[in-house]
Design a protein around this motif. Structure first.
Motif, short mmCIF file in Angstrom:
data_model
loop_
_atom_site.label_atom_id
_atom_site.label_comp_id
_atom_site.label_asym_id
_atom_site.label_seq_id
_atom_site.Cartn_x
_atom_site.Cartn_y
_atom_site.Cartn_z
N LYS A 32 -2.33 1.54 -0.25
CA LYS A 32 -0.96 2.03 -0.04
C LYS A 32 0.06 0.94 -0.36
CE LYS A 32 2.14 4.28 3.14
NZ LYS A 32 2.35 4.81 4.48
N ARG A 33 -0.21 -0.26 0.11
CA ARG A 33 0.68 -1.40 -0.12
C ARG A 33 0.76 -1.76 -1.61
NH1 ARG A 33 -1.13 -4.03 4.17
NH2 ARG A 33 -2.81 -4.95 3.01
N GLY A 36 1.04 2.28 -3.69
CA GLY A 36 1.89 3.35 -3.18
C GLY A 36 1.17 4.67 -3.01
N GLU A 38 -1.14 6.99 -0.67
CA GLU A 38 -1.56 7.12 0.72
C GLU A 38 -2.89 7.86 0.79
OE1 GLU A 38 0.23 8.45 5.03
OE2 GLU A 38 1.46 8.65 3.24
N SER A 64 -0.92 7.82 -8.31
CA SER A 64 0.00 6.69 -8.31
C SER A 64 1.41 7.12 -8.72
CB SER A 64 -0.49 5.61 -9.26
OG SER A 64 0.37 4.50 -9.24
#
Length: 66
Positions: A32-33, A36, A38, A64
């Motif tokens: 996620k970091r 992006g 989840e 993505s």
């Protein structure tokens, strides 16, 4: 484990790379970091997504935002 020794289709859990639920959580947060994307624990496809490095990378590429 050197990255070069990881097989793209090796299972992430169990007899493959031997990840556990804490590893999956840490991996999800890092993805996620970094990308992006989840990865939620309530996702119905989570078993297929986390099946192997290849399946995980396909999911990230398909979802993505960039």
């Amino acid at each position: 484990m050197p990255v070069s020794t990881i097989e793209m289709d090796a299972p992430l859990f169990g007899d493959g790379l031997g990840l556990d639920s804490i590893d999956a959580l840490e991996l999800s947060l890092a993805i996620k970091r970094q990308y992006g994307v989840e990865l939620r624990s309530d996702n119905a496809d989570k078993v297929d997504i986390f099946r192997s490095v290849r399946s995980l990378t396909h999911y990230i590429a398909a979802h993505s935002p960039s």
